[in-house]
Design an enzyme around this catalytic site. Structure first.
Site, PDB file in Angstrom:
ATOM      1  N   ARG A 195      -2.786 -22.703 -25.553  1.00 31.17           N
ATOM      2  CA  ARG A 195      -1.976 -21.727 -24.826  1.00 31.17           C
ATOM      3  C   ARG A 195      -2.778 -20.444 -24.680  1.00 31.17           C
ATOM      4  NH1 ARG A 195       0.450 -25.316 -23.272  1.00 31.17           N
ATOM      5  NH2 ARG A 195       2.673 -25.798 -23.375  1.00 31.17           N
ATOM      6  N   GLU A 238      -1.704 -16.740 -17.022  1.00 31.67           N
ATOM      7  CA  GLU A 238      -1.922 -17.825 -16.060  1.00 31.67           C
ATOM      8  C   GLU A 238      -0.744 -18.058 -15.132  1.00 31.67           C
ATOM      9  OE1 GLU A 238      -2.494 -21.145 -18.860  1.00 31.67           O
ATOM     10  OE2 GLU A 238      -0.674 -22.020 -18.039  1.00 31.67           O
ATOM     11  N   HIS A 273      -5.170 -25.214 -16.331  1.00 36.59           N
ATOM     12  CA  HIS A 273      -4.174 -25.958 -17.128  1.00 36.59           C
ATOM     13  C   HIS A 273      -4.146 -27.429 -16.681  1.00 36.59           C
ATOM     14  CE1 HIS A 273      -0.654 -24.996 -19.939  1.00 36.59           C
ATOM     15  NE2 HIS A 273      -0.891 -26.297 -20.016  1.00 36.59           N
ATOM     16  N   ASP A 316      -8.830 -23.677 -20.559  1.00 35.34           N
ATOM     17  CA  ASP A 316      -7.939 -24.426 -19.673  1.00 35.34           C
ATOM     18  C   ASP A 316      -6.624 -23.671 -19.519  1.00 35.34           C
ATOM     19  OD1 ASP A 316      -7.251 -26.790 -18.104  1.00 35.34           O
ATOM     20  OD2 ASP A 316      -5.815 -27.232 -19.705  1.00 35.34           O
TER      21      ASP A 316
END
Ligand code: NAI
Length: 342
Positions: free
Chosen positions: A229, A258, A290, A253
């Site tokens: 996260r 985000e 993600h 990622d």
């Protein structure tokens, strides 16, 4: 059951549409769930949401008011849902495991891409540039990786790292007996790891677990991996660490902010987030949007488990994948006794 499906992407529709029946209907919305869009769930029994939808207290109250009985997360993490506030009002279910391999393998893919400069080589050879200058990497064999969070994904990642002949240090709030790694304190993990990989959930305790202070404790040249996260890392501190050359590389990622940009096509637009733009501009920072979960196997498992969760709640008022906000009872717990929290 009629389910309002938020933040729908084409691949979601494809994997969920085959479950549509007389008993289960989906109303697909591209928009994310938040206080401005919650009314779209009017007339629905449940909502199906993903990582960047918002189900805070305000949204939950509104959902309850319009008769929604279930929040079905089609993901594992649930930091975007006020589970405590939902207790007694709306059942919250999630998909605890759909493919830990998908995320762990993506983490290793990012690490290898970064340290062997595959992303640079790909662009060069596309342009018939066969020069090797600046592409020197390093061996993973014999290096020390520090894994924070040794749950389902962390364990698979540890196994992969072991396969590469790496030494594994681990930190977990709840260490397990059967993890093939040496549990150490966070400080020791920071000090001794060549590579640090995040696999713990985002909680009050883990928020900014990587910040200026912890970066200061790390080896010069450390590679930081985050497929968990975004807010586990203070992005500004990370950027400073990269700029000062203390951090050797970062593979992300996930990113703290985000929800404003990830999953959407912003090519041709000016991105307002200066920290993200600067991070992406760095030659030693690799960002994916993600994407770690995105395999065929994971999508199939997500759809199957989510539909089972919804059906279980509809039939029994409880599900084994219910996120139980404990009512305070450790004994005689309703969820354990009757299979339902409330
Ligand atoms: P898990 O629940 O199996 O493992 C999490 C581990 O973290 C547990 O061992 C737990 O004891 C540990 N932990 C809890 N609090 C901690 C703390 N304060 N400090 C250190 N460790 C702590 O979860 P799983 O399936 O391994 O997933 C890990 C994370 O990966 C999820 O929370 C989610 O945020 C992220 N994720 C990311 C995806 C992606 O596409 N990028 C997809 C799926 C999950």
């Amino acid at each position: 059951m009629k389910i309002a499906f938020f933040d729908t992407k084409p691949y979601d529709k494809q994997s969920f549409e085959k479950y549509v029946s007389d008993d289960l209907k989906f109303k697909f919305f591209e928009t994310k769930l938040n206080i401005d869009t919650v009314e779209l769930a009017h007339g629905c029994d449940g909502v199906c949401i993903f990582v960047n939808d918002t189900a805070d207290a305000q949204v939950i109250d509104k959902l309850y008011e319009i008769g929604v009985k279930i929040i079905a997360l089609r993901c594992a993490g649930y930091n975007n849902v006020d589970v405590k506030h939902a207790f007694g009002k709306i059942h919250v279910v999630h998909v605890p495991a759909y493919s830990p391999y998908a995320v762990a393998e993506h983490t290793m893919a990012m690490l290898l891409t970064s340290i062997r400069r595959i992303h640079k080589a790909y662009i060069r050879t596309k342009d018939f540039n066969f020069s090797l200058n600046g592409l020197t990497g390093f061996d993973l064999y014999g290096k020390t990786v520090g894994v924070i969070g040794t749950g389902k994904i962390g364990r698979v990642f540890i196994d992969i790292c072991k396969g590469f002949g790496m030494k594994v240090l681990a930190y977990d709030k709840y260490p397990a007996d059967d993890v093939p790694a040496e549990y150490v304190t966070l400080d020791r993990l920071f000090a001794d790891s060549d590579i640090i990989s995040m696999h713990c959930p985002l909680t009050k305790e883990t928020y900014h677990i990587i910040d200026e202070q912890s970066i200061g404790k790390m080896k010069k040249g450390v590679v930081i991996l985050n497929t968990s996260r975004g807010a586990l890392i203070d992005a500004d501190a990370l950027l400073e660490g990269i700029k000062s050359r203390h951090i050797g590389a970062a593979c992300l990622d996930v990113y703290e902010e985000e929800s404003d940009v990830f999953f959407e096509d912003y090519s041709g637009h000016i991105v307002d987030d200066d920290t993200l733009a600067r991070l992406i501009s760095m030659p030693n920072v690799l960002v994916t949007s993600h994407q770690a979960f995105l395999t065929e196997e994971a999508l199939e498992n997500i759809a199957e488990t989510t539909v089972n969760n919804i059906n279980e709640i509809a039939k029994n008022g409880g599900s084994q994948n219910e996120l139980c906000y404990h009512c305070g009872k450790t004994e005689n717990c309703r969820a354990q006794r009757l299979g339902k929290c409330f």
